[in-house]
Design a protein around this motif. Structure first.
Motif, PDB file in Angstrom:
ATOM      1  N   GLY A  98      88.908  47.875   7.780  1.00  0.00           N
ATOM      2  CA  GLY A  98      87.637  48.071   8.467  1.00  0.00           C
ATOM      3  C   GLY A  98      86.514  47.263   7.849  1.00  0.00           C
ATOM      4  O   GLY A  98      85.668  46.701   8.560  1.00  0.00           O
ATOM      5  N   GLY A  99      86.482  47.187   6.523  1.00  0.00           N
ATOM      6  CA  GLY A  99      85.467  46.388   5.856  1.00  0.00           C
ATOM      7  C   GLY A  99      85.606  44.912   6.168  1.00  0.00           C
ATOM      8  O   GLY A  99      84.609  44.206   6.371  1.00  0.00           O
ATOM      9  N   LEU A 100      86.850  44.419   6.212  1.00  0.00           N
ATOM     10  CA  LEU A 100      87.084  43.017   6.561  1.00  0.00           C
ATOM     11  C   LEU A 100      86.659  42.730   8.002  1.00  0.00           C
ATOM     12  O   LEU A 100      86.031  41.703   8.284  1.00  0.00           O
ATOM     13  CB  LEU A 100      88.563  42.667   6.376  1.00  0.00           C
ATOM     14  CG  LEU A 100      89.054  42.515   4.935  1.00  0.00           C
ATOM     15  CD1 LEU A 100      90.573  42.420   4.901  1.00  0.00           C
ATOM     16  CD2 LEU A 100      88.434  41.288   4.273  1.00  0.00           C
ATOM     17  N   ILE A 101      86.992  43.649   8.909  1.00  0.00           N
ATOM     18  CA  ILE A 101      86.618  43.460  10.321  1.00  0.00           C
ATOM     19  C   ILE A 101      85.098  43.382  10.457  1.00  0.00           C
ATOM     20  O   ILE A 101      84.555  42.465  11.091  1.00  0.00           O
ATOM     21  CB  ILE A 101      87.185  44.601  11.185  1.00  0.00           C
ATOM     22  CG1 ILE A 101      88.715  44.510  11.260  1.00  0.00           C
ATOM     23  CG2 ILE A 101      86.577  44.561  12.596  1.00  0.00           C
ATOM     24  CD1 ILE A 101      89.368  45.731  11.881  1.00  0.00           C
ATOM     25  N   GLY A 102      84.388  44.338   9.869  1.00  0.00           N
ATOM     26  CA  GLY A 102      82.937  44.353   9.993  1.00  0.00           C
ATOM     27  C   GLY A 102      82.270  43.154   9.351  1.00  0.00           C
ATOM     28  O   GLY A 102      81.303  42.600   9.885  1.00  0.00           O
TER      29      GLY A 102
END
Length: 423
Positions: free
Chosen positions: A339-343
């Motif tokens: 999720g952190g990479l996506i955001g």
């Protein structure tokens, strides 16, 4: 002093601190009944230890101002024990005392460390965890927080300099990496460390899909609700002022997780035939993670798109541990790292003004990728070394017998649920 901004910052700090007990409920509901105390204590242990270390020297590392803010590793000796911050009477442009900012950032350090614990549920020694938490915070979180959150102000109140991720890359690419509230410093950082610890400790006994089911889904929903509530302080509070940007961040912290919740449930229904309460909670958290770096840089519509993307992809990513063979007990990797990479990378395309679709330039995407992968690699490597050293010396994992029996009585001498009426 602007009393409104000061009150806003202090209230935001309280909200972010509440996230760690919320995380304890979220994680506690996901483990088996005989490990719930141990699981929740990993979060409360982080509150105690990291809260003290932050005052002693954490702030002095994360927000060092001596010898140049852009230095990758630095410490401001005048702020050991928060001495200079406590003594300082001047105010920055935002109109709040620096000690309020120090309190706000302390809560970020606490929740980041606590997030890692979900990867080692049901099998970690409390003392070993506390040793790891202190070393990782010192060697990883405090320096990385400086890379992302540190800043210095010009005489006119504008940002003059700062950590190399946020401001240093601007010298090379014309734009700095965007991370409003901690997609890199918090979520990618914690997710990478969680993956390292999962590899060090190895798989739980009987590790297989469906073998370990949440013992208390209402706890999970309660924890997710507390996390979402606290996340408004996390995201909107990072503006450090009660203004329009904080309002944008606040609204996007509603929109993205709401969309992610729906997307996760759709994927879950297609994959497994039924949408679950745990899926709803996990989807909301995935959306909260993804919007963290982006909350002030997206329109509400693009925030919904990000939430849909994060909810769907994280719902798929949590099954990677079964295919790749690592036991990330409570899906810290699938939710926080992914999720952190996506955001973070999403901003390279859709950040207002500088993203690819607005500017036609790849520069924002390049610096977002540099920030994300440098933090991920650094955190993983250092966490693995620390965890491996602890495992080979004092031991990080409980015995197989204790793991099977349930570690609450062994580690803490307590049980989460006493079913015998005589007791």
């Amino acid at each position: 002093m602007d009393q409104g901004n000061t009150a806003f910052l202090l209230f935001s700090a309280a909200l972010v601190l509440l996230m760690t007990p919320g995380l304890a409920f979220f994680y506690g509901g996901l483990v088996k009944a005989k490990s719930v105390i141990s699981m929740m204590m990993l979060s409360f242990g982080a509150i105690g230890l990291i809260g003290v270390l932050w005052v002693l020297y954490g702030y002095a590392i994360a927000f060092a101002t001596s010898d140049g803010v852009n230095a990758p590793f630095n410490i401001d000796l005048t702020n050991l024990g928060l001495d200079a911050v406590f003594q300082e009477a001047s105010e920055p442009a935002g109109g709040y005392p620096l000690i309020a900012f120090a309190a706000f950032q302390a809560t970020f350090a606490i929740i980041t460390v606590a997030l890692i614990s979900g990867a080692i549920a049901d099998r970690a020694k409390f003392g070993a965890w506390m040793l790891f938490a202190g070393l990782w915070a010192t060697l990883v979180y405090f320096p990385v927080a400086s890379w992302v959150f540190n800043f210095s102000l010009a005489d006119d109140g504008s940002f003059a300099d700062g950590g190399w991720i946020t401001y240093g890359l601007q010298e090379a690419f014309g734009v700095g990496a965007l991370d409003f509230a901690g997609g890199t410093a918090v979520h990618i950082n914690a997710g990478a460390a969680a993956l390292a610890l999962a590899l060090v400790l190895g798989k739980r006994v009987g590790f297989a899909k469906g073998a370990h089911v949440p013992h208390n889904p209402p706890f999970v929903l309660l924890g997710a609700g507390l996390l979402w509530f606290g996340w408004f302080g996390f995201n909107a509070g990072s503006e450090l002022a009660a203004d329009g940007v904080a309002a944008i961040a606040f609204l996007n912290t509603i929109a993205a997780p709401a969309a992610a919740l729906l997307a996760w449930l759709v994927v879950e229904a297609i994959k497994d035939g039924k949408p679950t309460s745990v899926g709803a909670a996990s989807g909301a958290v995935a959306g909260l993670v993804a919007i963290t770096p982006a909350c002030a840089f997206l329109t509400p519509l693009w925030s919904i798109v990000l939430g849909l993307l994060a909810g769907a992809l994280c719902a798929l990513a949590v099954d990677l541990k079964f295919k790749l063979g690592f036991d990330d007990s409570l899906d810290v990797v699938g939710i926080h790292l992914v999720g952190g990479l996506i955001g973070t990378l999403y901003l390279g395309f859709f950040a207002n003004g500088t993203g690819l679709i607005f500017s036609g330039s790849f520069n924002q995407l390049i610096v977002q990728a540099i920030a994300a992968f440098v933090v991920m690699i650094y955190s993983f490597v250092v966490a693995y070394i620390i965890g491996y050293a602890i495992e080979k010396t004092i031991g990080f994992r409980v015995t197989v017998e204790d793991e099977i029996a349930g570690i609450d009585p062994i580690v803490h001498g307590e049980e989460g649920y006493v079913l015998d009426a005589a007791k």
